[in-house]
Structures are given as structure tokens and as C-alpha cells.
Design a protein around this motif. Structure first.
Motif, PDB file in Angstrom:
ATOM      1  N   ARG A  83       0.822  -1.217   0.000  1.00 39.16           N
ATOM      2  CA  ARG A  83       0.000   0.000   0.000  1.00 39.16           C
ATOM      3  C   ARG A  83       0.852   1.261   0.000  1.00 39.16           C
ATOM      4  NH1 ARG A  83      -3.077   3.032   3.211  1.00 39.16           N
ATOM      5  NH2 ARG A  83      -1.885   2.349   5.035  1.00 39.16           N
ATOM      6  N   THR A  84       2.080   1.174   0.513  1.00 35.70           N
ATOM      7  CA  THR A  84       2.957   2.347   0.487  1.00 35.70           C
ATOM      8  C   THR A  84       3.319   2.762  -0.927  1.00 35.70           C
ATOM      9  OG1 THR A  84       4.942   0.954   0.706  1.00 35.70           O
ATOM     10  CG2 THR A  84       3.951   1.785   2.742  1.00 35.70           C
ATOM     11  N   GLY A  85       3.096   1.871  -1.900  1.00 39.76           N
ATOM     12  CA  GLY A  85       3.342   2.225  -3.290  1.00 39.76           C
ATOM     13  C   GLY A  85       2.420   3.312  -3.798  1.00 39.76           C
ATOM     14  N   MET A  86       1.381   3.654  -3.045  1.00 37.28           N
ATOM     15  CA  MET A  86       0.479   4.735  -3.445  1.00 37.28           C
ATOM     16  C   MET A  86       1.152   6.097  -3.336  1.00 37.28           C
ATOM     17  SD  MET A  86      -2.971   3.353  -1.512  1.00 37.28           S
ATOM     18  CE  MET A  86      -4.013   4.654  -2.178  1.00 37.28           C
ATOM     19  N   VAL A  87       2.144   6.224  -2.446  1.00 32.68           N
ATOM     20  CA  VAL A  87       2.792   7.520  -2.237  1.00 32.68           C
ATOM     21  C   VAL A  87       4.299   7.475  -2.485  1.00 32.68           C
ATOM     22  CG1 VAL A  87       1.070   8.405  -0.632  1.00 32.68           C
ATOM     23  CG2 VAL A  87       2.924   7.000   0.248  1.00 32.68           C
ATOM     24  N   ALA A  88       4.884   6.298  -2.604  1.00 33.58           N
ATOM     25  CA  ALA A  88       6.324   6.181  -2.831  1.00 33.58           C
ATOM     26  C   ALA A  88       6.598   4.749  -3.299  1.00 33.58           C
ATOM     27  CB  ALA A  88       7.112   6.507  -1.562  1.00 33.58           C
ATOM     28  N   GLU A  89       7.869   4.394  -3.318  1.00 29.44           N
ATOM     29  CA  GLU A  89       8.228   3.033  -3.690  1.00 29.44           C
ATOM     30  C   GLU A  89       7.722   2.059  -2.626  1.00 29.44           C
ATOM     31  OE1 GLU A  89       9.654   1.806  -6.396  1.00 29.44           O
ATOM     32  OE2 GLU A  89       9.618   3.810  -7.275  1.00 29.44           O
ATOM     33  N   PRO A  90       7.186   0.906  -3.037  1.00 30.14           N
ATOM     34  CA  PRO A  90       6.731  -0.076  -2.052  1.00 30.14           C
ATOM     35  C   PRO A  90       7.867  -0.528  -1.138  1.00 30.14           C
ATOM     36  CG  PRO A  90       5.919  -0.621  -4.237  1.00 30.14           C
ATOM     37  CD  PRO A  90       6.921   0.486  -4.422  1.00 30.14           C
ATOM     38  N   VAL A  91       7.532  -0.795   0.090  1.00 31.60           N
ATOM     39  CA  VAL A  91       8.515  -1.249   1.073  1.00 31.60           C
ATOM     40  C   VAL A  91       8.758  -2.738   0.882  1.00 31.60           C
ATOM     41  CG1 VAL A  91       8.960  -1.524   3.546  1.00 31.60           C
ATOM     42  CG2 VAL A  91       7.818   0.531   2.704  1.00 31.60           C
ATOM     43  N   THR A  92      10.003  -3.160   1.031  1.00 35.21           N
ATOM     44  CA  THR A  92      10.351  -4.577   0.937  1.00 35.21           C
ATOM     45  C   THR A  92      11.007  -5.017   2.242  1.00 35.21           C
ATOM     46  OG1 THR A  92      12.488  -4.027  -0.059  1.00 35.21           O
ATOM     47  CG2 THR A  92      10.647  -4.474  -1.560  1.00 35.21           C
ATOM     48  N   ALA A  93      10.959  -6.316   2.481  1.00 35.36           N
ATOM     49  CA  ALA A  93      11.525  -6.858   3.718  1.00 35.36           C
ATOM     50  C   ALA A  93      12.076  -8.250   3.460  1.00 35.36           C
ATOM     51  CB  ALA A  93      10.469  -6.900   4.821  1.00 35.36           C
ATOM     52  N   ASP A  94      12.947  -8.689   4.359  1.00 32.97           N
ATOM     53  CA  ASP A  94      13.518 -10.034   4.311  1.00 32.97           C
ATOM     54  C   ASP A  94      13.101 -10.794   5.556  1.00 32.97           C
ATOM     55  OD1 ASP A  94      14.884  -9.585   1.906  1.00 32.97           O
ATOM     56  OD2 ASP A  94      16.542  -8.630   2.961  1.00 32.97           O
ATOM     57  N   HIS A  95      12.580 -12.003   5.362  1.00 30.09           N
ATOM     58  CA  HIS A  95      12.199 -12.860   6.474  1.00 30.09           C
ATOM     59  C   HIS A  95      13.084 -14.106   6.469  1.00 30.09           C
ATOM     60  CE1 HIS A  95       8.564 -10.375   6.089  1.00 30.09           C
ATOM     61  NE2 HIS A  95       8.346 -10.648   7.358  1.00 30.09           N
ATOM     62  N   ARG A  96      13.259 -14.659   7.632  1.00 33.43           N
ATOM     63  CA  ARG A  96      14.083 -15.864   7.750  1.00 33.43           C
ATOM     64  C   ARG A  96      13.409 -17.041   7.061  1.00 33.43           C
ATOM     65  NH1 ARG A  96      15.672 -15.784  14.211  1.00 33.43           N
ATOM     66  NH2 ARG A  96      17.084 -13.968  14.157  1.00 33.43           N
ATOM     67  N   THR A  97      14.236 -17.923   6.536  1.00 41.49           N
ATOM     68  CA  THR A  97      13.744 -19.184   5.984  1.00 41.49           C
ATOM     69  C   THR A  97      14.045 -20.302   6.974  1.00 41.49           C
ATOM     70  OG1 THR A  97      15.847 -19.511   4.828  1.00 41.49           O
ATOM     71  CG2 THR A  97      14.074 -18.408   3.611  1.00 41.49           C
ATOM     72  N   VAL A  98      13.167 -21.276   6.988  1.00 42.43           N
ATOM     73  CA  VAL A  98      13.332 -22.398   7.911  1.00 42.43           C
ATOM     74  C   VAL A  98      14.370 -23.348   7.329  1.00 42.43           C
ATOM     75  CG1 VAL A  98      12.167 -24.287   9.097  1.00 42.43           C
ATOM     76  CG2 VAL A  98      10.945 -22.145   8.654  1.00 42.43           C
ATOM     77  N   ALA A  99      15.497 -23.479   8.026  1.00 42.59           N
ATOM     78  CA  ALA A  99      16.603 -24.291   7.505  1.00 42.59           C
ATOM     79  C   ALA A  99      16.492 -25.750   7.926  1.00 42.59           C
ATOM     80  CB  ALA A  99      17.942 -23.716   7.977  1.00 42.59           C
ATOM     81  N   GLU A 100      15.863 -26.012   9.059  1.00 38.69           N
ATOM     82  CA  GLU A 100      15.787 -27.379   9.582  1.00 38.69           C
ATOM     83  C   GLU A 100      14.334 -27.844   9.571  1.00 38.69           C
ATOM     84  OE1 GLU A 100      17.524 -27.440  13.411  1.00 38.69           O
ATOM     85  OE2 GLU A 100      19.493 -26.711  12.730  1.00 38.69           O
ATOM     86  N   PRO A 101      14.118 -29.120   9.278  1.00 37.21           N
ATOM     87  CA  PRO A 101      12.754 -29.632   9.249  1.00 37.21           C
ATOM     88  C   PRO A 101      12.196 -29.776  10.670  1.00 37.21           C
ATOM     89  CG  PRO A 101      14.317 -31.411   8.879  1.00 37.21           C
ATOM     90  CD  PRO A 101      15.111 -30.147   8.912  1.00 37.21           C
ATOM     91  N   GLY A 102      10.896 -29.930  10.730  1.00 37.62           N
ATOM     92  CA  GLY A 102      10.243 -30.128  12.022  1.00 37.62           C
ATOM     93  C   GLY A 102       9.346 -28.954  12.379  1.00 37.62           C
ATOM     94  N   ILE A 103       8.231 -29.272  13.048  1.00 40.22           N
ATOM     95  CA  ILE A 103       7.260 -28.240  13.416  1.00 40.22           C
ATOM     96  C   ILE A 103       7.858 -27.274  14.428  1.00 40.22           C
ATOM     97  CG2 ILE A 103       5.055 -27.841  14.552  1.00 40.22           C
ATOM     98  CD1 ILE A 103       4.044 -30.412  13.321  1.00 40.22           C
ATOM     99  N   LEU A 104       8.529 -27.798  15.433  1.00 46.29           N
ATOM    100  CA  LEU A 104       9.086 -26.927  16.466  1.00 46.29           C
ATOM    101  C   LEU A 104      10.149 -25.993  15.899  1.00 46.29           C
ATOM    102  CD1 LEU A 104       9.338 -29.358  19.530  1.00 46.29           C
ATOM    103  CD2 LEU A 104       7.578 -27.643  19.014  1.00 46.29           C
ATOM    104  N   ASN A 105      10.961 -26.513  14.991  1.00 46.64           N
ATOM    105  CA  ASN A 105      11.957 -25.639  14.357  1.00 46.64           C
ATOM    106  C   ASN A 105      11.282 -24.550  13.523  1.00 46.64           C
ATOM    107  OD1 ASN A 105      14.270 -26.924  15.362  1.00 46.64           O
ATOM    108  ND2 ASN A 105      14.187 -28.486  13.762  1.00 46.64           N
ATOM    109  N   GLY A 106      10.182 -24.924  12.857  1.00 51.12           N
ATOM    110  CA  GLY A 106       9.448 -23.938  12.082  1.00 51.12           C
ATOM    111  C   GLY A 106       8.859 -22.848  12.955  1.00 51.12           C
ATOM    112  N   VAL A 107       8.282 -23.249  14.085  1.00 50.81           N
ATOM    113  CA  VAL A 107       7.713 -22.270  15.007  1.00 50.81           C
ATOM    114  C   VAL A 107       8.799 -21.379  15.585  1.00 50.81           C
ATOM    115  CG1 VAL A 107       6.517 -21.988  17.220  1.00 50.81           C
ATOM    116  CG2 VAL A 107       5.726 -23.707  15.576  1.00 50.81           C
TER     117      VAL A 107
END
Length: 242
Positions: A83-107
């Protein structure tokens, strides 16, 4: 005489007529007004999903819901970034990727990700301040525009007394109110564009990539220095020095 202190210039404000002729006031109006619609929806949806997921996570079968809750937070924050693209360049972000399998590791990976926590803070903790900012700026701006047009609609107010306590119930008083409102248009125009700029700055700071404190040092190290010159110029310089 130089004092050795580098002066940082402040960005110049555009001239009032230049600002009014541009699309900035109207895009700012749309940006602020859209938050009055999307902000409460995203706040309510995010709060319910996160609270319910954490409560159910106390039970064994509810732990996977935390992964879905993190995805909801990221998705809702992505709407605000876009939505910020309405007034300027859209904002971008980086999120971590899950490197190890398993539900607890994902959480663990998702809910220790600073980007997800910033997303959640923007959608919930900053909701009320941003909503008030947008509502006040829009109220001032749209009221000013309505008063500019008051000669065209004052007569339609039942019982007269348009503009409330000002008691605009005839054409001369409506024209006076219009003249005063026209004089205030540049100020209210700066107010609505400034509010949109502030809102976007908050979104960029909280939802965007964090600033790299070593960015300037990396840039200097990556830029070519005087010892990296090669070719005829360097050969000629070397021979001249000899």
C-alpha cells in the motif's frame, strides 16, 4: 572560512501551487483514507489469529497453528508494504527461511524472526497512533475542501446553519467562509501530504529492511582506490615518478 563541519541540508518543501497542481495531495488522501478501512480489518484479523493460535498452542494439537499465525502476520504486513506504493516506492523486507525440518523448528524460526515481530508490532501496537494520525489529517483536509465549496451546498442544510456554530445560512457568509478556506488550503495540503509521508516513513522503518550500520564502510571498501588503476595511465604515472 571553513569550520570543518559538513552541513546537512534539509529537504525543501514544494511551493503551495506546485503541490496543489501535483497528484501528491490526492494520492496522500487515498493512502490515508484506505488505512481507515484496511487498518482496523488487519488489526482485528491479526489479533484474533495470533491470540487464538497462542492459546491453542498450550495444547499439543495447537502448536502447528503458530506457523499459520506467523504466515498471517507476514501476509497482512505485506498488504501494508504494498500500500505504500500509493505515495512512494513499495517497502520490501527479508524474512528468515526455515533451515531445519520439524514443526518446532518452524515455530521457533518464525517467531524469533525480527521481521515477523516488527510486522506484528506495526499491525497491532502502532494501529491506534497511525489511525489517529490519518483520521485527524483527513478531517482537517476534507473539512477545508468542504468549506471551499460551501456556497454550493450551504442552502441544502435543513434549518440553515451550515458549518455548525459558524451559522452559514446565506450567500454572503458562505462567500466569506469560502475565502478564508481558500487561504487555508495550502496549510491543510501540507498537513495531509505530511501525514502521509510520516505514515509511510513509519511503515518503511518498521516493516522494511533494517539499515546496515556498516553500509558506508562496505561501500568504501568496494569502491576502487588509487592503487587499483591499471593500464596506460598507471604506466605513465609510474614512469613519471621514476
Amino acid at each position: 572560512m571553513s569550520t570543518g563541519t559538513r552541513q546537512i541540508p534539509f529537504p525543501a518543501l514544494p511551493a503551495p501551487m506546485e503541490l496543489l497542481r501535483s497528484s501528491r495531495p490526492w494520492m496522500s488522501t487515498a493512502y490515508l483514507a484506505s488505512y481507515l478501512l484496511t487498518g482496523p480489518l488487519l488489526f482485528a484479523f491479526t489479533t484474533v489469529v495470533v491470540v487464538v493460535s497462542f492459546v491453542l498452542s498450550l495444547l499439543v494439537f495447537g502448536v502447528p497453528l503458530l506457523i499459520g499465525a506467523a504466515a498471517v502476520v507476514r501476509g497482512c504486513a505485506h498488504i501494508e508494504r504494498a500500500r505504500t506504493g500509493m505515495v512512494a516506492e513499495p517497502v520490501t523486507a527479508d524474512h528468515r527461511t526455515v533451515a531445519e525440518p520439524g514443526i518446532l523448528n518452524g515455530v521457533r524460526t518464525r517467531w524469533t524472526d525480527p521481521a515477523v515481530l516488527r510486522d506484528l508490532a506495526y499491525l497491532t501496537a502502532l494501529f491506534v497512533p497511525l489511525l489517529l494520525l490519518d483520521a485527524v489529517a483527513l478531517a482537517v483536509w476534507l473539512t477545508n475542501l468542504a468549506v471551499v465549496l460551501v456556497p454550493a451546498w450551504y442552502w441544502a442544510v435543513p434549518g440553515g446553519g451550515a458549518l455548525g456554530a459558524l451559522g452559514v445560512d446565506d450567500l454572503p457568509s458562505a462567500l466569506v467562509a469560502m475565502v478564508v478556506a481558500c487561504a487555508l488550503v495550502p496549510l491543510t495540503c501540507y498537513a495531509v501530504t505530511g501525514a502521509a509521508s510520516l505514515h509511510r516513513t513509519v511503515a518503511r522503518t518498521v516493516l522494511g529492511r533494517p539499515a546496515d550500520p556498516l553500509a558506508e564502510a562496505r561501500r568504501v571498501l568496494a569502491s576502487p582506490g588509487p592503487l587499483t588503476r591499471s593500464g596506460p595511465d598507471r604506466t605513465a604515472t609510474t614512469q613519471g615518478e621514476l
